[in-house]
Design a protein around this motif. Sequence first.
Motif, short mmCIF file in Angstrom:
data_model
loop_
_atom_site.label_atom_id
_atom_site.label_comp_id
_atom_site.label_asym_id
_atom_site.label_seq_id
_atom_site.Cartn_x
_atom_site.Cartn_y
_atom_site.Cartn_z
N LEU A 169 0.84 -1.21 0.00
CA LEU A 169 0.00 0.00 0.00
C LEU A 169 0.87 1.25 0.00
CD1 LEU A 169 -3.13 0.67 0.31
CD2 LEU A 169 -2.56 1.26 2.66
N GLN A 170 0.54 2.16 -0.93
CA GLN A 170 1.25 3.45 -0.98
C GLN A 170 0.21 4.56 -1.01
OE1 GLN A 170 3.44 1.78 -4.46
NE2 GLN A 170 5.02 3.23 -3.80
N ILE A 171 0.19 5.33 0.06
CA ILE A 171 -0.79 6.42 0.14
C ILE A 171 -0.04 7.73 -0.04
CG2 ILE A 171 -2.51 7.58 1.58
CD1 ILE A 171 -2.79 5.00 3.17
N GLU A 172 -0.53 8.55 -1.00
CA GLU A 172 0.15 9.81 -1.25
C GLU A 172 -0.84 10.97 -1.21
OE1 GLU A 172 3.23 9.11 -4.29
OE2 GLU A 172 2.78 11.17 -4.91
N VAL A 181 -2.68 12.60 3.87
CA VAL A 181 -2.03 11.45 4.51
C VAL A 181 -1.00 10.84 3.56
CG1 VAL A 181 -2.38 9.12 5.46
CG2 VAL A 181 -4.06 10.93 5.91
N ASN A 182 0.18 10.59 4.09
CA ASN A 182 1.21 9.87 3.34
C ASN A 182 1.63 8.66 4.17
OD1 ASN A 182 1.78 11.74 1.02
ND2 ASN A 182 2.12 13.12 2.74
N LEU A 183 1.63 7.50 3.54
CA LEU A 183 1.96 6.29 4.30
C LEU A 183 2.32 5.18 3.32
CD1 LEU A 183 1.88 4.96 7.19
CD2 LEU A 183 -0.47 4.28 6.65
N GLN A 242 -3.73 9.97 -4.03
CA GLN A 242 -3.49 8.72 -4.75
C GLN A 242 -3.19 7.58 -3.79
OE1 GLN A 242 -0.55 8.69 -7.97
NE2 GLN A 242 -0.62 6.47 -7.85
N VAL A 243 -3.80 6.43 -4.06
CA VAL A 243 -3.53 5.25 -3.25
C VAL A 243 -3.28 4.08 -4.19
CG1 VAL A 243 -4.36 3.68 -1.47
CG2 VAL A 243 -5.05 6.08 -1.40
#
Lengths: 256, 480
Positions: free
Chosen positions: A3-6, A21-23, A59-60
């Motif tokens: 998972l890439q959260i931007e 959120v960034n994670l 974007q996820v």
Amino acid sequence: MILQIENLHAKVGDKEILRGVNLELPLGQVHAIMGPNGSGKSTLAQVLAGREEYTVSGQVLFDGKDLLSLSAEERAFMGLFLAFQYPVELPGVGNLYFLRTALNSVRKHRGLDELDAVDFLAYAQKRMDLVEMDRSLMSRSVNEGFSGGEKKRNEILQLAILEPKLAILDETDSGLDIDALRAVAKAVNALRSPDRTLLLITHYQRLLDYIVPDQVHVMTEGRIVRSGGKDLALELEQHGYLADAKDHTLPVGGTR
Amino acid sequence: MSTDIREFTEREYKYGFSTDLDTDIVPRGLSEDVIRLISGKKKEPAWLLDWRLEAYRKWTQKKEPRWQNVHYEPIDYQDISYYAAPKPKKSLASLDEVDPEVRAMFDKLGISLAEQERISGVTVAVDAVVDSVSVATTFKKRLAEVGVIFCSFSEAVQNHSDLVQQYLGSVVSNQDNFFASLNAAVFTDGSFCYIPKGVQCPMELSTYFRINAADTGQFERTLIIAEEGASVSYLEGCTAPMRDKNQLHAAVVELVALKDAYIKYSTVQNWYPGDAQGQGGIYNFVTKRGLCAGSNSKISWTQVETGSAITWKYPGVILQGDGSVGEFYSVALTANYQQADTGSKMIHIGKNTTSSILSKTVSAGHGQSTYRGLVQVHDTAIGARNHTQCDSLLMGKDSGASTFPYVEVKHPSAKVEHEASTSKIGEDQLFYCRQRGIPEEDATTMIVNGFCREVFKELPMEFAVEAQRLLSVSLEGSIG
């Protein structure tokens, strides 16, 4: 990365709850998100699972695919699972039937054969033992009349049955006494796997005594403001979130 | 579930075909001459013709009721044909001689007119009624061996005239209400069952009603008599072709249970409901009533009403015998522009009589569902008890549900309880299912089936499966 959260934003009406959120979550790890009430933790879980009430931007990527363009069921087919903070009751829908329908629907979309009632029972029983689920709950309606602990355990059973790549556990510890917490944690630990990422959302450090995370992230006011190893949880337990949120001199990690 | 249900959700009303049968049909319109013509065609005894004419005269004096919570354009009773019958090629000596086209029609409906044991081990005797007449009845011989009479109403009039004369109109008289009088005047066929003393009917009995001809009404009559200590389970199913004009179906069902007898009557009603814009469909205006005549007798109604443009009926029980029991279990679903005003009447006369009513209504699209029920405890009914539960489930913002419970109690020892609830299919419930990988349409069906489960479990197994399928078909496209 599973998972890439931007720069994820989410609003309900005019109210912005997630504010960038960034994670990133690598496959096979256990991460925890901690934070005070109203910081947006549960909203993050709901948005990732595909709840439609939110206006979402950013974007996820989930397993390399654009998650936000998928429906809730498509996300489930791909292997995203949310253990609900408040599991929903479905009167008249048998628990076992519900589980089999869900599993077969997911299997079908993954190109696997559906399991008939007999095969499913064998499949499910192993997992019931794993989560120490009382068999009598299987013939009852989904979550109807279940105690708080039984509901949470039922969520973990669903996790065990659906075998997702990413499981988000939204305050699975809330409302559990210490024995129930231990039992649930034991089941979750048994479900840790190199092919599965777990994201624990919690207020309290105590869950992390039982399910030890690889990383801890702190969320306040709709952002991840800090990330660290498992010791970060202990530090938060001692100093609280608010001090942390206001003290911008603390290193802000985990944004990438 | 998913393959099965999906298969069915993707299908529209699958019974909407019509069959090109050579049909004997009388010209439209209603008069004493038409009634004489029908009675003559059926070679009826004079007493029955007189009973019909009496009904007709009462009917002409009655006003069509307007208190119901359903709306329809006035019906022109002179624009209906009151008799339509597939012409028999010759008189039937055995089932093998049933017109192949009629047989093919029933095969297409999934109803076998062959006397085969079902694979599931459940044997069902079928009386098949097309338009105004019964075309075939199966397993007659085997039933006769234990003294059970199961035949078309017309046949009963010919062969068991005494029984028919004794019981016809004994529960629903020929002046009971507007539509019951109309039925009594013009009814053409239906089913007749007689279970003799002490006999447990060895198989399920069922009647399958099919409207085929256009511009006709269907007015059938069913009479079931269970003698002392007898028991029977009876099922009825119904379908009709898709036609853009409304068709009237005004049936009467009478049940008589003597001492210690038990009649279980199940209906899965799937008349053509009209199209998505509310055009066409059957008006299902039916009077159904059972009489618990003897002590400790029991009558149980279970109905699943998914079809018809309008469903309007109150299957009831007159609890005359001491200790008798009446039950009513109902699921009524309205989708698109369907309307339903249905419920039950429980009339307590005998001592220590018990009744229970469980009504589940589901409204989707512009569907309007009304529960209306009467619980009446007479001053003779010492120790009467009733429990009524009405639950409504709403889907979408344009559907509606109403509840009108009437309670009249004339004895202080009566215990009457009423519970009602209205709920919406929650976003939370749908999201929960979808998060688990169950698509929205399947999830909706699952939630609705769960809501109706207490009623479905009262149905015989095969009907329960069929009922669940019908629900999913009817709900197709009604979410969102």
